[in-house]
Design a protein around this motif. Structure first.
Motif, PDB file in Angstrom:
ATOM      1  N   ILE A 286       0.842  -1.201   0.000  1.00 29.05           N
ATOM      2  CA  ILE A 286       0.000   0.000   0.000  1.00 29.05           C
ATOM      3  C   ILE A 286       0.875   1.248   0.000  1.00 29.05           C
ATOM      4  O   ILE A 286       0.604   2.242  -0.697  1.00 29.05           O
ATOM      5  N   ARG A 287       1.951   1.222   0.769  1.00 24.31           N
ATOM      6  CA  ARG A 287       2.865   2.365   0.801  1.00 24.31           C
ATOM      7  C   ARG A 287       3.539   2.563  -0.558  1.00 24.31           C
ATOM      8  O   ARG A 287       3.690   3.693  -1.026  1.00 24.31           O
ATOM      9  N   GLU A 341      16.200   9.183   2.123  1.00 25.67           N
ATOM     10  CA  GLU A 341      15.824   8.978   3.524  1.00 25.67           C
ATOM     11  C   GLU A 341      14.346   9.279   3.749  1.00 25.67           C
ATOM     12  O   GLU A 341      13.675   8.588   4.531  1.00 25.67           O
ATOM     13  N   GLN A 342      13.814  10.289   3.063  1.00 28.04           N
ATOM     14  CA  GLN A 342      12.399  10.607   3.199  1.00 28.04           C
ATOM     15  C   GLN A 342      11.520   9.492   2.644  1.00 28.04           C
ATOM     16  O   GLN A 342      10.480   9.157   3.220  1.00 28.04           O
ATOM     17  N   GLN A 371       3.410  10.013   5.568  1.00 28.48           N
ATOM     18  CA  GLN A 371       3.213  10.276   4.147  1.00 28.48           C
ATOM     19  C   GLN A 371       4.066  11.489   3.784  1.00 28.48           C
ATOM     20  O   GLN A 371       5.053  11.767   4.467  1.00 28.48           O
ATOM     21  N   ILE A 372       3.707  12.182   2.718  1.00 30.30           N
ATOM     22  CA  ILE A 372       4.446  13.409   2.384  1.00 30.30           C
ATOM     23  C   ILE A 372       4.406  14.360   3.566  1.00 30.30           C
ATOM     24  O   ILE A 372       5.384  15.034   3.882  1.00 30.30           O
ATOM     25  N   TYR A 373       3.270  14.405   4.242  1.00 26.80           N
ATOM     26  CA  TYR A 373       3.142  15.114   5.507  1.00 26.80           C
ATOM     27  C   TYR A 373       2.821  14.079   6.588  1.00 26.80           C
ATOM     28  O   TYR A 373       1.857  13.329   6.455  1.00 26.80           O
ATOM     29  N   ARG A 387       0.383  18.338  11.708  1.00 21.47           N
ATOM     30  CA  ARG A 387       0.871  17.818  10.430  1.00 21.47           C
ATOM     31  C   ARG A 387       2.239  18.445  10.150  1.00 21.47           C
ATOM     32  O   ARG A 387       2.376  19.665  10.152  1.00 21.47           O
ATOM     33  N   LEU A 388       3.225  17.597   9.924  1.00 23.66           N
ATOM     34  CA  LEU A 388       4.590  18.060   9.696  1.00 23.66           C
ATOM     35  C   LEU A 388       5.109  17.539   8.365  1.00 23.66           C
ATOM     36  O   LEU A 388       4.763  16.419   7.956  1.00 23.66           O
ATOM     37  N   PRO A 389       5.939  18.320   7.671  1.00 19.89           N
ATOM     38  CA  PRO A 389       6.626  17.770   6.480  1.00 19.89           C
ATOM     39  C   PRO A 389       7.499  16.594   6.901  1.00 19.89           C
ATOM     40  O   PRO A 389       8.102  16.592   7.983  1.00 19.89           O
TER      41      PRO A 389
END
Length: 568
Positions: A286-287, A341-342, A371-373, A387-389
């Motif tokens: 799913i990811r 890394e992200q 996720q992206i955030y 919510r964080l980057p």
């Protein structure tokens, strides 16, 4: 999922598809109208093109025959001459004729077939000149910039010409005056004749300079007459821009937003339909699917916006967009390790994992989604989620959540005592600020990390008060026995008289220490949390009870003596 929800999602998808293809349909409709307007002239154009093609081919053949004749004559001339310089010149001419013949042959094939022979040349296809490609890409931008700065450059050029001629005109006048003085001072007829001719030349130069100066002044004045205000110039430029390129930019942005939103709705649809998206621990595939879909949505949206610029024929904006994309890719190349890394974090393979605990800015959080955030949650704060980057989590490490592990030292409406002495009721606690209401109505506000750094003591879950008092050493024999029992019974009676006994969980009076001038006893009282707001009053009451007990049982309270010596 109900039928109504399915119909609703389908309707939204169809609407977005219509929004995406709307610019293309407009262009297509315009082309249909143009075809209807020109259908009657197609046959005439075809006949004219055929006749022009035949005439062009005939001229090329005639020109080719002439070049062949000249090449033959040049070869004969080379055979008949023996001088090296002549042979060299003839050889150069022959090579030039061969180049012209090659060019004429290529043009003949191009006109006859409509194809360029260069496309069949393997060497040319393999020899990629990136400088030429960049020049082709940048050329429309440079042309536009040149057109935008055309008038200022003309003004500057004319000012330079005016300054140049103004500096030369006095020199020419001085030269003429000097020649006239020489003519007047000499008696030689031969010298006068020569000076007269020289004077005529300088008079012509002076006249020419004066004329050039007048023309430059005239052109400069004309340009300055056309000068408009900054507001008018800006208004004119903006009007032209939005009439042509502004429309193209708007269509490109709508295409990008439409395609990107379309894929986002597809992603939302999968989230609602597929149960794996709602699972507490999402599967790895799913990811992977989310990352791939995000990449495809950005790529498709970018290509859609570029395609709208291509179909509109706006090479200026297309060149800028391509240069911007190349710059973005080049910049992203330098940060590949960070992006890697992200991606690992999003795939739940990094140092921070979903459903684990991290500390961000001194506050503990549970990692809900990566996720992206990233979505973080603290259940006792309001709001409870932030919510964080994803890049903000690169240097953090998560750990499993322990059983009954606290998320914050207090809750709303709790009474706390801070290490700086402030005591108050928590009326608001958020990820950023904690607000306390003190007795008397004063408000105290702390940043959440600062509040946690002051080690808040929560007295809303029962609390203890210790009150120390001292008696004289004269009561040393009973200070650890009967005096303790008497003090406890007396204080218990006082608490009942003041209505605090029902809130007392435990009461003890113990011997604490033998001080320098007193025997210190301590009152230990545990109270229920429902009277936490009376913490200060209870502390004072215990001190009052201890003094009343000393008075009642005639226990001397020692005090430090100050001896004053009077000077003689």
């Amino acid at each position: 999922m109900s039928k109504n929800q399915i119909h609703h999602i389908s309707f939204i998808c169809i609407l977005l598809i219509c929004l995406i293809i709307l610019p293309a349909s407009i262009l297509y409709a315009q082309s249909e109208n143009n075809e209807d307007l020109t259908v009657e002239t197609k046959e005439l154009d075809s006949i004219e093109n055929t006749s022009m093609q035949t005439a062009t081919l005939t001229n090329l053949l005639y020109y080719k025959s002439e070049l062949l004749k000249q090449a033959s004559l040049t070869k004969e001339a080379m055979k008949n001459t023996s001088h090296p310089e002549d042979k060299k010149a003839l050889l150069l001419r022959l090579n030039d004729l061969k180049k012209q013949l090659k060019k004429v042959t290529q043009n003949f094939i191009k006109v006859a077939t409509g194809l360029d022979t260069a496309i069949f040349n393997e060497e040319i296809q393999q020899n990629f000149q990136w400088q030429e490609e960049i020049e082709t890409l940048v050329k429309p931008i440079l042309y536009e910039l040149k057109e935008m700065t055309k008038r200022p450059r003309q003004v500057e050029r004319l000012k330079s010409r005016v300054a140049y001629f103004e500096s030369k005109l006095p020199r020419a006048k001085e030269a003429v005056a000097s020649i006239e003085e020489l003519i007047a001072s000499t008696d030689s007829l031969l010298l006068k004749a020569e000076l007269d001719n020289l004077k005529i030349d300088f008079l012509k130069k002076r006249t020419n300079i004066s004329n050039q100066l007048d023309v430059a002044h005239f052109e400069l004045n004309e340009l300055q007459k056309e000068k408009t205000s900054l507001f008018e110039s800006t208004k004119k430029v903006m009007a032209v821009f939005f009439k042509s390129r502004g429309k193209n930019i708007l269509i490109a942005l709508l295409a990008f937003a439409g395609v990107f939103l379309f894929f986002r709705i597809i992603d939302r649809g999968f989230r609602k339909i597929h149960p794996a998206f709602k699972a507490k621990q999402r599967p790895f595939y799913i990811r992977i699917f989310e990352i791939v879909l995000l990449f495809i949505s950005v790529l498709a949206a970018t290509l859609a916006s570029l395609f709208t610029l291509y179909t509109s024929g706006d090479w200026f904006l297309l060149s800028i967009a391509l240069i911007f994309l190349l710059g973005a890719l080049w910049t992203a190349r330098a940060g590949f390790t960070r992006y890697y890394e992200q991606v690992k974090l999003i795939l739940n393979l990094g140092a921070v994992r979903e459903n684990e605990r991290i500390v961000h800015n001194g506050v503990p959080w549970k990692v809900d989604r990566l996720q992206i955030y990233a979505k973080l949650r603290n259940p006792v704060l309001s709001p409870s989620t932030i919510r964080l980057p994803i890049r903000e989590l690169e240097n953090l490490i998560s750990r499993p959540i322990g059983n009954n592990e606290p998320w914050f030292p207090c809750r709303k409406n709790d009474w706390v005592i801070l290490s700086d002495g402030v005591r108050g009721k928590v009326i608001s606690q958020s990820p950023d600020m904690v607000e306390l209401l003190q007795r008397g109505g004063a408000y105290v506000t702390y940043q959440t990390p600062v509040f946690l750094g002051l080690n808040p003591l929560n007295i809303s879950r029962n609390f203890r008060i210790k009150s120390v008092f001292g008696i004289d050493y004269a009561h040393q024999a009973k200070s650890t026995t009967s005096i303790l029992e008497q003090a406890k019974n007396f204080i218990s009676t006082k608490l009942e008289e003041d209505g605090y006994s029902k809130h007392v969980l435990n009461l003890k009076v113990e011997f604490e220490s033998a001080g320098a001038s007193s025997l210190n006893l301590v009152i230990i009282a545990d109270f229920h949390s429902d009277i936490a707001e009376l913490y200060g009053r209870l502390t004072r009451a215990l001190q009052r009870y201890s003094v009343d007990a000393c008075n009642h049982f005639e226990w001397n309270i020692p005090f430090a003596q100050l001896v004053v010596h009077k000077a003689k």
